[in-house]
Design an enzyme around this catalytic site. Structure first.
Site, PDB file in Angstrom:
ATOM      1  N   LYS A   2       0.751  -1.114   0.176  1.00 18.19           N
ATOM      2  CA  LYS A   2       0.009   0.082  -0.042  1.00 18.19           C
ATOM      3  C   LYS A   2       0.839   1.256  -0.103  1.00 18.19           C
ATOM      4  CE  LYS A   2      -4.329   0.626   0.082  1.00 18.19           C
ATOM      5  NZ  LYS A   2      -5.527  -0.057  -0.380  1.00 18.19           N
TER       6      LYS A   2
HETATM    7  P1  NAD Z   1     -13.205   7.589  -2.404  1.00 17.12           P
HETATM    8  O1  NAD Z   1     -12.122   8.652  -2.018  1.00 17.12           O
HETATM    9  O2  NAD Z   1     -13.639   7.439  -3.877  1.00 17.12           O
HETATM   10  O3  NAD Z   1     -14.400   7.779  -1.444  1.00 17.12           O
HETATM   11  C1  NAD Z   1     -14.364   8.004  -0.150  1.00 17.12           C
HETATM   12  C2  NAD Z   1     -15.845   8.272   0.227  1.00 17.12           C
HETATM   13  O4  NAD Z   1     -16.012   8.320   1.790  1.00 17.12           O
HETATM   14  C3  NAD Z   1     -16.131   9.643   0.114  1.00 17.12           C
HETATM   15  O5  NAD Z   1     -17.654   9.885  -0.271  1.00 17.12           O
HETATM   16  C4  NAD Z   1     -15.816  10.567   1.326  1.00 17.12           C
HETATM   17  O6  NAD Z   1     -16.658  11.771   1.138  1.00 17.12           O
HETATM   18  C5  NAD Z   1     -16.409   9.665   2.137  1.00 17.12           C
HETATM   19  N1  NAD Z   1     -15.868   9.757   3.601  1.00 17.12           N
HETATM   20  C6  NAD Z   1     -14.932  10.016   4.052  1.00 17.12           C
HETATM   21  N2  NAD Z   1     -14.867  10.244   5.362  1.00 17.12           N
HETATM   22  C7  NAD Z   1     -16.295  10.270   5.737  1.00 17.12           C
HETATM   23  C8  NAD Z   1     -16.922  10.081   6.807  1.00 17.12           C
HETATM   24  N3  NAD Z   1     -16.177  10.360   8.063  1.00 17.12           N
HETATM   25  N4  NAD Z   1     -18.152   9.769   7.028  1.00 17.12           N
HETATM   26  C9  NAD Z   1     -18.708   9.355   5.908  1.00 17.12           C
HETATM   27  N5  NAD Z   1     -18.102   9.403   4.637  1.00 17.12           N
HETATM   28  C10 NAD Z   1     -16.902   9.886   4.631  1.00 17.12           C
HETATM   29  O7  NAD Z   1     -12.491   6.290  -1.831  1.00 17.12           O
HETATM   30  P2  NAD Z   1     -12.934   4.821  -2.050  1.00 17.12           P
HETATM   31  O8  NAD Z   1     -12.041   4.202  -3.185  1.00 17.12           O
HETATM   32  O9  NAD Z   1     -14.003   4.584  -2.389  1.00 17.12           O
HETATM   33  O10 NAD Z   1     -12.520   3.997  -0.971  1.00 17.12           O
HETATM   34  C11 NAD Z   1     -13.394   3.985   0.353  1.00 17.12           C
HETATM   35  C12 NAD Z   1     -12.593   2.761   1.094  1.00 17.12           C
HETATM   36  O11 NAD Z   1     -12.813   1.564   0.393  1.00 17.12           O
HETATM   37  C13 NAD Z   1     -11.269   2.944   1.706  1.00 17.12           C
HETATM   38  O12 NAD Z   1     -11.194   2.326   2.911  1.00 17.12           O
HETATM   39  C14 NAD Z   1     -10.518   2.225   0.326  1.00 17.12           C
HETATM   40  O13 NAD Z   1      -9.174   1.573   1.191  1.00 17.12           O
HETATM   41  C15 NAD Z   1     -11.439   1.126   0.279  1.00 17.12           C
HETATM   42  N6  NAD Z   1     -11.372   0.233  -0.810  1.00 17.12           N
HETATM   43  C16 NAD Z   1     -11.131   0.881  -2.200  1.00 17.12           C
HETATM   44  C17 NAD Z   1     -10.961  -0.038  -3.385  1.00 17.12           C
HETATM   45  C18 NAD Z   1     -11.186   0.818  -4.689  1.00 17.12           C
HETATM   46  O14 NAD Z   1     -10.885   0.118  -5.638  1.00 17.12           O
HETATM   47  N7  NAD Z   1     -11.257   2.224  -4.791  1.00 17.12           N
HETATM   48  C19 NAD Z   1     -10.656  -1.159  -3.199  1.00 17.12           C
HETATM   49  C20 NAD Z   1     -10.859  -1.869  -1.953  1.00 17.12           C
HETATM   50  C21 NAD Z   1     -11.128  -1.138  -1.023  1.00 17.12           C
END
Ligand code: NAD
Length: 428
Positions: A109
């Site tokens: 990561k």
């Molecule tokens: P992103 O940046 O696209 O979206 C994150 C979202 O969470 C946004 O809508 C943001 O406003 C919201 N957010 C942040 N803090 C918040 C809070 N305190 N309360 C409510 N909403 C809040 O990120 P993403 O890619 O969707 O990733 C989200 C999670 O999923 C992370 O933990 C990431 O590690 C995990 N993840 C992502 C992927 C991927 O392919 N993008 C794959 C596996 C896991």
């Protein structure tokens, strides 16, 4: 002692579950230590010229947890809260996720301490290129392959690929996944994590006998993972009653029209604030709603010992990495709330990243039907294996997933090591 005081950092949460699985597997001490610590930790600091001419310094990380099963794989996060313990945990989760899903990758990561919303596109490009240059010796299609995470997407992945290619004097698509389609990306990658979360949610509801076709769902986070999860579950007929982003939490017990909300979000500078036909609720309230399924899809440690006693959902599906801290595990178990862990629930992203890497390496381009069919197949197999292991060990789905993952990495490490021994024995 207050519940806040016993809250743990994400790496500690990872270790707690890992150690439980290692105890069950009776892992010998040196191997246990070897598999819990990252193989390599790279901390960098670099400067970038901003649009106003000023120079700004950034801290960055790339942590390689394991390369036992293959090249290390894992996203890059842009967020002001990025720190070493968080990146170490996220790297280890990638190892266990690939292992339990049967993807031939290790875990890594990366991250930069930056608020991407405070920078222009040109600045983000310079930041991404500087980060890539600093880590050019670490990355490589057969060494370490980044992907998007919070705060990053196809633009950043494209810049990374381009900078890495420039440094090597040739185009190297397979160095990174999650790229735009015309930059070597895969069909279905953007929505893969959310699609996977929805596939796993439906499977879990069916297995638990909770599937009604109208089950209610609350989704925390409306970014890449949350938005697509909400959309696919809405399309499957489930009722999404609450969603939130960092600024706003919306609730409508009759169900939210998710396609309409996505239109609003796209026209409203990627924000759900002000969407009508819903009532605003407090952020913390969303986690405590009386729903069938709760999907935390924003960030880690949002469900802890402090709020776990008040959760009313029957099923929690971890869209985010590490949203439930280990101090909440026993409380949720006592309340008979099933948790599908991150390393199973959100593995759709790394699975289609693997498809993208394969397509780049083979110079192929797969149809969306092929991507989605294979994704469904892999996730269904992984979920069923975890479910059966949980029954076999009388363990939670989380501990069952760790048992499968740790066992696979440990066995492969032992095989590799004894092969190396026999090679050196022959040479002697
Ligand atoms: P992103 O940046 O696209 O979206 C994150 C979202 O969470 C946004 O809508 C943001 O406003 C919201 N957010 C942040 N803090 C918040 C809070 N305190 N309360 C409510 N909403 C809040 O990120 P993403 O890619 O969707 O990733 C989200 C999670 O999923 C992370 O933990 C990431 O590690 C995990 N993840 C992502 C992927 C991927 O392919 N993008 C794959 C596996 C896991």
């Amino acid at each position: 002692m207050s519940t806040q005081a016993i809250q743990q950092n994400p790496f500690q949460s990872m270790l707690d579950r890992y150690n439980t699985a290692a105890d069950i597997l009776n892992l010998e001490p040196s191997l246990r230590h070897k598999l819990q610590q990252p193989e390599k930790q790279v901390l960098i600091n670099f400067s970038v010229r901003l649009d106003n001419g000023e120079e700004k310094n950034f801290d960055g990380y790339r942590i390689i947890h394991s390369t036992t099963l293959g090249p290390s794989k894992g996203g890059i996060r842009y967020d002001t809260a990025v720190n070493l313990e968080e990146v170490k945990a996220l790297a280890a989760w990638m190892t266990w996720k690939s292992a339990v899903t049967g993807i031939p990758f290790g875990g890594a990561k990366g991250g930069i301490v930056v608020d991407p919303k405070q920078h222009s596109k040109a600045e983000l490009e310079r930041i991404t290129r500087a980060y890539t240059k600093a880590l050019a010796d670490i990355f490589g299609p057969d060494k370490d392959v980044p992907a998007p995470d919070m705060g990053t997407g196809p633009d950043e992945m494209g810049w990374l690929m381009d900078e890495f290619s420039l440094l090597h004097g040739k185009t190297i698509h397979a160095v990174v996944t999650g790229k735009h389609l015309n930059a070597g990306g895969s069909l279905g990658r953007t929505e893969a994590t959310g699609r996977g979360v929805s596939i796993i949610t439906l499977l879990a509801l069916q297995k638990l006998g909770l599937y009604t076709g109208h089950s209610t769902v609350a989704v925390q986070g409306f970014g890449n993972v949350g938005l697509h999860t909400a959309l696919f579950l809405h399309e499957a007929g489930l009722k999404i009653v609450a969603v939130s982003d960092i600024n706003t939490a919306l609730y409508n017990p009759a169900g939210i029209n998710i396609p309409e909300l996505i239109l609003y979000y796209n026209l409203n500078n990627k924000s759900i604030t002000g969407y009508p036909k819903t009532q605003s609720i407090e952020h913390d309230e969303l986690l405590l709603l009386p729903v069938n399924v709760l999907i935390p899809a924003a960030k880690e440690d949002v469900i802890t010992a402090a709020n776990a006693p008040f959760i009313k959902a029957n099923l929690i599906v971890e869209g985010a990495n590490g949203p439930v801290s280990s101090d909440a595990d026993a409380i949720l178990k006592d309340k008979n709330i099933t948790v599908v862990p991150d390393i199973v629930a959100n593995a759709g992203g790394v699975t289609v990243s693997y498809f993208e890497w394969l397509q780049n390496s083979l110079n192929e381009s797969w149809a969306i039907e092929q991507v989605n069919y294979r994704l469904n197949d892999i996730l269904e197999q992984s979920f069923n294996e975890v479910y059966n292991t949980a029954a076999q060990y009388n363990a939670t789905l989380r501990i069952a997933a760790y048992i499968l993952a740790v066992k696979k990495v440990a066995q492969t490490y032992m095989i590799n090591r004894s092969l190396n021994n026999s090679v050196s024995f022959k040479q002697n």
